[in-house]
Design a protein around this motif. Structure first.
Motif, PDB file in Angstrom:
ATOM      1  N   LEU A  16       0.826  -1.199   0.000  1.00 35.83           N
ATOM      2  CA  LEU A  16       0.000   0.000   0.000  1.00 35.83           C
ATOM      3  C   LEU A  16       0.864   1.254   0.000  1.00 35.83           C
ATOM      4  CD1 LEU A  16      -1.469  -2.303   1.914  1.00 35.83           C
ATOM      5  CD2 LEU A  16      -3.103  -0.478   2.311  1.00 35.83           C
ATOM      6  N   GLU A  17       0.371   2.292  -0.629  1.00 39.10           N
ATOM      7  CA  GLU A  17       0.974   3.604  -0.494  1.00 39.10           C
ATOM      8  C   GLU A  17       0.409   4.264   0.758  1.00 39.10           C
ATOM      9  OE1 GLU A  17       2.094   5.149  -4.920  1.00 39.10           O
ATOM     10  OE2 GLU A  17      -0.010   5.336  -4.335  1.00 39.10           O
ATOM     11  N   VAL A  18       1.276   4.873   1.545  1.00 42.51           N
ATOM     12  CA  VAL A  18       0.864   5.522   2.785  1.00 42.51           C
ATOM     13  C   VAL A  18       1.319   6.983   2.760  1.00 42.51           C
ATOM     14  CG1 VAL A  18       0.777   3.394   4.127  1.00 42.51           C
ATOM     15  CG2 VAL A  18       2.937   4.625   3.938  1.00 42.51           C
ATOM     16  N   VAL A  19       0.956   7.715   3.790  1.00 45.36           N
ATOM     17  CA  VAL A  19       1.238   9.151   3.842  1.00 45.36           C
ATOM     18  C   VAL A  19       1.949   9.475   5.143  1.00 45.36           C
ATOM     19  CG1 VAL A  19      -0.780   9.689   2.420  1.00 45.36           C
ATOM     20  CG2 VAL A  19      -0.997   9.657   4.918  1.00 45.36           C
ATOM     21  N   PRO A  20       2.556  10.645   5.236  1.00 45.08           N
ATOM     22  CA  PRO A  20       3.156  11.036   6.511  1.00 45.08           C
ATOM     23  C   PRO A  20       2.099  11.104   7.614  1.00 45.08           C
ATOM     24  CG  PRO A  20       3.946  12.455   4.739  1.00 45.08           C
ATOM     25  CD  PRO A  20       2.833  11.638   4.163  1.00 45.08           C
ATOM     26  N   ARG A  21       2.512  10.805   8.830  1.00 43.25           N
ATOM     27  CA  ARG A  21       1.613  10.892   9.983  1.00 43.25           C
ATOM     28  C   ARG A  21       0.905  12.252  10.002  1.00 43.25           C
ATOM     29  NH1 ARG A  21       5.166  11.129  14.518  1.00 43.25           N
ATOM     30  NH2 ARG A  21       5.231   8.849  14.611  1.00 43.25           N
ATOM     31  N   PHE A  22      -0.392  12.242  10.311  1.00 47.97           N
ATOM     32  CA  PHE A  22      -1.121  13.504  10.421  1.00 47.97           C
ATOM     33  C   PHE A  22      -2.126  13.428  11.559  1.00 47.97           C
ATOM     34  CE2 PHE A  22      -3.516  10.830   7.552  1.00 47.97           C
ATOM     35  CZ  PHE A  22      -4.857  11.167   7.698  1.00 47.97           C
ATOM     36  N   PHE A  23      -2.579  14.595  11.978  1.00 46.99           N
ATOM     37  CA  PHE A  23      -3.522  14.711  13.090  1.00 46.99           C
ATOM     38  C   PHE A  23      -4.852  15.246  12.569  1.00 46.99           C
ATOM     39  CE2 PHE A  23       0.663  14.861  14.885  1.00 46.99           C
ATOM     40  CZ  PHE A  23       0.571  14.209  16.096  1.00 46.99           C
ATOM     41  N   LEU A  24      -5.934  14.821  13.217  1.00 48.22           N
ATOM     42  CA  LEU A  24      -7.260  15.294  12.845  1.00 48.22           C
ATOM     43  C   LEU A  24      -7.948  15.926  14.045  1.00 48.22           C
ATOM     44  CD1 LEU A  24      -8.639  12.338  10.669  1.00 48.22           C
ATOM     45  CD2 LEU A  24      -7.972  14.612   9.875  1.00 48.22           C
ATOM     46  N   GLY A  25      -8.706  16.970  13.770  1.00 46.46           N
ATOM     47  CA  GLY A  25      -9.592  17.560  14.771  1.00 46.46           C
ATOM     48  C   GLY A  25     -11.022  17.183  14.434  1.00 46.46           C
ATOM     49  N   GLU A  26     -11.774  16.770  15.440  1.00 48.30           N
ATOM     50  CA  GLU A  26     -13.130  16.246  15.219  1.00 48.30           C
ATOM     51  C   GLU A  26     -14.174  17.101  15.926  1.00 48.30           C
ATOM     52  OE1 GLU A  26     -14.505  11.810  15.387  1.00 48.30           O
ATOM     53  OE2 GLU A  26     -14.695  12.617  17.429  1.00 48.30           O
ATOM     54  N   GLN A  27     -15.240  17.407  15.179  1.00 47.79           N
ATOM     55  CA  GLN A  27     -16.427  18.056  15.728  1.00 47.79           C
ATOM     56  C   GLN A  27     -17.628  17.176  15.406  1.00 47.79           C
ATOM     57  OE1 GLN A  27     -16.090  21.033  17.274  1.00 47.79           O
ATOM     58  NE2 GLN A  27     -14.053  21.659  16.574  1.00 47.79           N
ATOM     59  N   ARG A  28     -18.444  16.881  16.399  1.00 47.14           N
ATOM     60  CA  ARG A  28     -19.670  16.106  16.178  1.00 47.14           C
ATOM     61  C   ARG A  28     -20.815  16.900  16.793  1.00 47.14           C
ATOM     62  NH1 ARG A  28     -18.355  10.372  15.343  1.00 47.14           N
ATOM     63  NH2 ARG A  28     -20.278   9.731  16.339  1.00 47.14           N
ATOM     64  N   SER A  35     -23.421  11.481  21.611  1.00 44.58           N
ATOM     65  CA  SER A  35     -22.193  11.304  20.841  1.00 44.58           C
ATOM     66  C   SER A  35     -21.588  12.606  20.343  1.00 44.58           C
ATOM     67  CB  SER A  35     -22.475  10.385  19.633  1.00 44.58           C
ATOM     68  OG  SER A  35     -22.967   9.134  20.057  1.00 44.58           O
ATOM     69  N   THR A  36     -22.062  13.732  20.833  1.00 46.65           N
ATOM     70  CA  THR A  36     -21.504  15.005  20.382  1.00 46.65           C
ATOM     71  C   THR A  36     -20.077  15.179  20.899  1.00 46.65           C
ATOM     72  OG1 THR A  36     -22.497  16.124  22.281  1.00 46.65           O
ATOM     73  CG2 THR A  36     -23.751  16.116  20.226  1.00 46.65           C
ATOM     74  N   VAL A  37     -19.235  15.855  20.099  1.00 52.31           N
ATOM     75  CA  VAL A  37     -17.816  16.059  20.417  1.00 52.31           C
ATOM     76  C   VAL A  37     -17.428  17.466  19.981  1.00 52.31           C
ATOM     77  CG1 VAL A  37     -15.446  15.341  19.888  1.00 52.31           C
ATOM     78  CG2 VAL A  37     -17.231  13.615  20.143  1.00 52.31           C
ATOM     79  N   THR A  38     -16.598  18.113  20.772  1.00 52.09           N
ATOM     80  CA  THR A  38     -16.094  19.436  20.406  1.00 52.09           C
ATOM     81  C   THR A  38     -14.572  19.447  20.460  1.00 52.09           C
ATOM     82  OG1 THR A  38     -18.077  20.504  21.297  1.00 52.09           O
ATOM     83  CG2 THR A  38     -16.152  21.906  20.931  1.00 52.09           C
ATOM     84  N   ASN A  39     -13.944  19.653  19.304  1.00 53.97           N
ATOM     85  CA  ASN A  39     -12.503  19.912  19.224  1.00 53.97           C
ATOM     86  C   ASN A  39     -11.647  18.802  19.818  1.00 53.97           C
ATOM     87  OD1 ASN A  39     -10.345  21.515  18.386  1.00 53.97           O
ATOM     88  ND2 ASN A  39     -10.145  22.467  20.392  1.00 53.97           N
ATOM     89  N   TYR A  40     -11.950  17.573  19.434  1.00 56.96           N
ATOM     90  CA  TYR A  40     -11.141  16.416  19.847  1.00 56.96           C
ATOM     91  C   TYR A  40     -10.029  16.241  18.833  1.00 56.96           C
ATOM     92  CZ  TYR A  40     -10.027  11.446  20.597  1.00 56.96           C
ATOM     93  OH  TYR A  40      -9.391  10.246  20.821  1.00 56.96           O
ATOM     94  N   ARG A  41      -8.763  16.282  19.256  1.00 48.68           N
ATOM     95  CA  ARG A  41      -7.625  16.218  18.341  1.00 48.68           C
ATOM     96  C   ARG A  41      -6.669  15.089  18.732  1.00 48.68           C
ATOM     97  NH1 ARG A  41      -5.592  22.341  16.912  1.00 48.68           N
ATOM     98  NH2 ARG A  41      -7.646  23.235  16.408  1.00 48.68           N
ATOM     99  N   ARG A  42      -6.430  14.210  17.784  1.00 48.89           N
ATOM    100  CA  ARG A  42      -5.492  13.110  18.012  1.00 48.89           C
ATOM    101  C   ARG A  42      -4.869  12.705  16.664  1.00 48.89           C
ATOM    102  NH1 ARG A  42      -7.002  14.486  22.362  1.00 48.89           N
ATOM    103  NH2 ARG A  42      -7.373  13.235  24.217  1.00 48.89           N
ATOM    104  N   LYS A  43      -3.973  11.707  16.717  1.00 52.03           N
ATOM    105  CA  LYS A  43      -3.456  11.129  15.483  1.00 52.03           C
ATOM    106  C   LYS A  43      -4.631  10.614  14.647  1.00 52.03           C
ATOM    107  CE  LYS A  43       0.956   9.787  17.562  1.00 52.03           C
ATOM    108  NZ  LYS A  43       1.779   8.672  18.083  1.00 52.03           N
ATOM    109  N   SER A  44      -4.463  10.662  13.340  1.00 51.24           N
ATOM    110  CA  SER A  44      -5.578  10.367  12.435  1.00 51.24           C
ATOM    111  C   SER A  44      -6.259   9.037  12.735  1.00 51.24           C
ATOM    112  CB  SER A  44      -5.086  10.382  10.992  1.00 51.24           C
ATOM    113  OG  SER A  44      -4.039   9.432  10.797  1.00 51.24           O
ATOM    114  N   PHE A  45      -5.474   7.983  12.927  1.00 55.51           N
ATOM    115  CA  PHE A  45      -6.096   6.671  13.091  1.00 55.51           C
ATOM    116  C   PHE A  45      -6.845   6.545  14.410  1.00 55.51           C
ATOM    117  CE2 PHE A  45      -1.801   6.184  14.766  1.00 55.51           C
ATOM    118  CZ  PHE A  45      -1.920   5.360  15.871  1.00 55.51           C
ATOM    119  N   ARG A  46      -6.491   7.352  15.393  1.00 49.16           N
ATOM    120  CA  ARG A  46      -7.239   7.321  16.649  1.00 49.16           C
ATOM    121  C   ARG A  46      -8.554   8.084  16.532  1.00 49.16           C
ATOM    122  NH1 ARG A  46      -3.788   4.625  19.529  1.00 49.16           N
ATOM    123  NH2 ARG A  46      -1.560   5.121  19.593  1.00 49.16           N
TER     124      ARG A  46
END
Length: 573
Positions: free
Chosen positions: A270-282, A379-390
Motif C-alpha cells: 500500500l501507499e501511505v502518507v506522513p503521519r497527520f492529526f485530525l480535529g473532530e467536531q460532532r 455522541s456530540t464532540v467538540t474539538n477532539y484532536r489526536r493522530k488520524s487513526f485514533r
C-alpha cells in the motif's frame, strides 16, 4: 429507584458479570437519567485512574484464530475446518492438498462480513476455511512511503507499525479489527470525498492461486504505472511455490476486490502518507439544515459523515435528528477527551447496554424513536484532536447487522428521504396495533441511526464507485443484534425480529437500487442476484468474471457467493 453510584460502578466495571435481568434494571435507570448516568460514569472512571492501564497494542494471532473459529461455528458450519497455517510454505501445502482432494478453499479475514462472500458454499464438510492470523508481518519502506503487509495483519496493528515510522493510512473505516486483506477485498471505506475505499491505496497484490494442473502459483500483481519498493516475499526461485509476475491491468483491477474468489491474497503493498492529526467536531442539527448544506459540506470538509434518525418524522418531539461529524487536518493533539458516551459504547458496557435496549425495544416499540435519538445525543464532540487513526476509529462494541447502499452524491438526500418514508409507513402500521410478533416479522423498525459516508471514485472493477466521476454516498442501515441469541430458535420474538430485519434490508435495497441506481456493499447484507449485479456493473462485471475463470479454472475458491451468482461453472475445468 434513583440511579446511584453503586449501580454505575457495577455496570461500568464488569458488565459481563451481571445477568440480563440485572442489566435491564440498571439500563432502565440509566435511560431515565442519562445526564446523571454520564456524570456518575465519569466519576467511576476517574476513581479508577490509578488502576493498571491497558497494555499497549499487541497483535495476538491466537485470539484472532479463536474469533474466526467462533464465527464459523456461529454461522452453522459445524463440519467446516478452520486451518491456521503458520508460514507461507504451510499455506501453500494446505491449499495444494485441499485442491487435490477436491475441497473448496475459503480464505477469510476476520470472518465478520455480513454477506455471503465469506461463507463456504455448503455445510457438507467439503470446504476448508483458511485464517491467516499467523501471517502478519509488516515491511515498511519509509523513503518510498510504501508498506507491504501480510494478509493476516489487522488494521490496528498496521496503524501502530506505521505510526512508529511516522507514517499513516490516508483513510480507514471506523473499526480496526479487520484484516487488511479482508478490508481491501470487500471494499471497506472511510468517509472522505478525496479518498477512495482501501483498495485505492493498493499498488501491489500477492495472490496464491491454483492453475489448471492443480499447481499452486503466486501471482505478483502491480498497479499499472506503479513501482513497488517495499520488499515482497517469497522471492522468485524459492523452492515451494512458483512466483509469476502478471502485468494485466484488468487482472490487477479485478483482484483489488476479489471477494476471496480468485485465490488467497497473501500480501498487499500500500501507499501511505506522513503521519497527520485530525480535529473532530460532532454536532446535532435538524434535517432541514442538512438538506440545504450536505452536498457542499460533503466535498468541502476533509472527512465528513452523517448519522440520521430514520424516525425523524415519527414523533413531534424529535427535532435535532442528525449528527454531523466533521474532521479536518490540524497541527497536533490536545487534551480534550472524546464523548464519554462514545467511549463507553466502545467498551463491554456498550455491548451490554445495546443488548438490553434491544430486548426492551422488541417488547415496547413506542420507545424506539427516542432510543435511536439518544444514540445521537450522547455522541456530540467538540474539538477532539489526536493522530488520524485514533480519530477515525470509533470501534463500537455493539452487536449489529448492516446493509449499505452507495448512491451518487446528487441523489443522497432524496435517497435518505425515501428511506425515511419507508420507516414512517412501517411506524404507522405499528400505531394501528396488532400482534407484536407478526409486526416485527412483516414491518420491522430500525433500531439504530442510519449513516451517510462519502467515498471518492476508485478503479477497482467491483468498487461501488466504479465509473463515477464524483464521490458517492454510502448509506448504511445497521440493526442491533444479540449475538448470543443468533441461531437460537427458542425466542420467538427475536426470531421474528431477525426475519423482519432481512425483509427491511430487502425493501430498502429494492427501493434505492430501483430509483437511484444504488450498489450494495459487498461485505454487508445484500440480496441482489447475478442479473442485478450485471445491470449495476456492466462490462466491469463481465471482465471480473473472465478474470475469475482464468485464475480459478478448477473452482477451488468457490463459495456461497459464487454459487448464488452462478459463477461456479465458469471456474471449473
Amino acid at each position: 429507584m434513583k440511579l446511584e453510584l453503586h449501580h454505575v460502578e457495577a455496570l461500568v466495571r464488569d458488565p459481563d458479570a451481571l445477568d440480563d435481568a440485572m442489566v435491564d434494571r440498571l439500563v432502565e435507570l440509566v435511560d431515565a437519567e442519562p445526564e446523571r448516568w454520564l456524570q456518575l460514569a465519569e466519576q467511576v472512571l476517574e476513581s479508577d485512574a490509578d488502576a493498571p492501564k491497558a497494555a499497549p497494542f499487541v497483535w495476538e494471532p491466537s485470539e484472532h484464530v479463536a474469533s474466526v473459529e467462533g464465527q464459523a461455528e456461529q454461522r452453522g458450519f459445524d463440519d467446516t475446518r478452520v486451518l491456521q497455517p503458520t508460514t507461507l510454505r504451510r499455506l501453500v501445502d494446505r491449499v495444494r492438498a485441499a485442491a487435490e482432494r477436491g475441497l473448496a478453499v475459503r480464505p477469510v479475514g476476520s470472518f465478520r462480513s455480513h454477506s455471503d462472500v465469506a461463507d463456504p458454499s455448503a455445510n457438507d464438510g467439503n470446504t476448508v476455511v483458511i485464517a491467516l492470523s499467523h501471517l502478519n508481518a509488516v515491511h515498511v519502506d519509509v523513503d518510498s512511503r510504501q508498506v507491504t503487509v501480510q494478509a493476516g495483519c489487522n488494521v490496528g496493528r498496521l496503524n501502530e507499525v506505521l505510526d512508529g515510522h511516522g507514517l499513516a493510512l490516508a483513510n480507514m473505516g471506523s473499526g480496526d479489527f479487520q484484516t487488511v486483506a479482508g478490508a481491501v477485498s470487500t471494499g471497506t471505506h472511510g468517509s472522505a470525498s478525496s479518498v477512495g475505499d482501501l483498495s485505492a491505496l493498493v499498488i501491489g497484490i500477492d495472490l496464491l492461486t491454483i492453475d489448471e494442473q492443480g499447481r499452486p502459483r503466486l501471482l505478483r500483481l502491480t498497479r499499472p504505472g506503479a513501482t513497488v519498493h517495499a520488499p515482497r516475499h517469497p522471492a522468485p526461485g524459492n523452492d515451494f511455490v512458483g512466483v509469476v509476475q502478471e502485468d494485466s491491468p484488468d487482472i490487477f483491477r479485478a483482484a483489488l476486490q476479489s471477494l476471496g474468489c480468485f485465490g488467497v491474497v497473501t500480501a498487499l503493498t500500500l501507499e501511505v502518507v506522513p503521519r497527520f492529526f485530525l480535529g473532530e467536531q460532532r454536532r446535532l442539527i435538524e434535517w432541514s439544515e442538512l438538506h440545504d448544506t450536505f452536498a457542499d459540506r460533503a466535498t468541502a470538509v476533509g472527512f465528513y459523515e452523517v448519522l440520521v434518525n430514520p424516525f425523524r418524522r415519527a414523533t413531534s418531539d424529535i427535532r435535532q435528528s442528525v449528527l454531523v461529524t466533521e474532521r479536518e487536518v490540524v497541527d497536533g493533539p490536545n487534551a480534550v477527551q472524546r464523548s464519554l458516551g462514545l467511549s463507553l459504547a466502545a467498551s463491554a458496557v456498550g455491548t451490554a447496554v445495546a443488548r438490553s435496549r434491544l430486548r426492551k425495544m422488541l417488547k415496547k416499540s413506542a420507545i424506539i424513536p427516542k432510543r435511536v435519538q439518544q444514540g445521537l445525543t450522547c455522541s456530540t464532540v467538540t474539538n477532539y484532536r489526536r493522530k488520524s487513526f485514533r480519530v477515525l476509529k470509533i470501534g463500537l462494541k455493539i452487536d449489529a447487522l448492516g446493509a449499505e447502499l452507495a448512491v451518487p452524491l446528487a441523489h443522497a438526500i432524496r435517497a435518505v428521504d425515501r428511506m425515511c418514508e419507508v420507516v414512517q409507513s412501517r411506524w404507522q402500521e405499528w400505531q394501528a396495533g396488532g400482534d407484536r410478533q407478526t409486526l416485527w416479522r412483516t414491518h420491522a423498525l430500525p433500531t439504530s441511526p442510519l449513516s451517510m459516508r462519502i467515498v471518492a471514485p476508485s478503479d477497482a472493477l467491483l468498487s461501488v464507485t466504479r465509473g463515477q466521476t464524483d464521490p458517492v454516498v454510502c448509506i448504511e442501515q445497521p440493526m442491533l443484534l444479540d449475538e448470543r441469541r443468533e441461531g437460537d430458535g427458542g425466542d420467538a420474538l427475536y426470531v421474528a425480529y431477525r426475519e423482519g430485519v432481512e425483509s427491511l434490508f430487502a425493501e430498502l435495497e429494492d427501493l434505492l437500487c430501483g430509483e437511484f441506481g444504488a450498489r450494495p456493499h459487498w461485505g454487508l447484507r445484500f440480496a441482489s442476484g447475478p442479473v442485478d449485479i450485471e445491470r449495476m456493473y456492466g462490462d466491469a462485471w463481465e471482465t471480473w468474471k473472465v478474470v475469475r475463470a482464468r485464475l480459478d479454472p478448477r473452482g477451488v475458491f468457490r463459495s456461497a457467493f459464487t454459487q448464488r451468482m452462478a459463477l461456479d461453472a465458469l471456474g471449473t475445468s
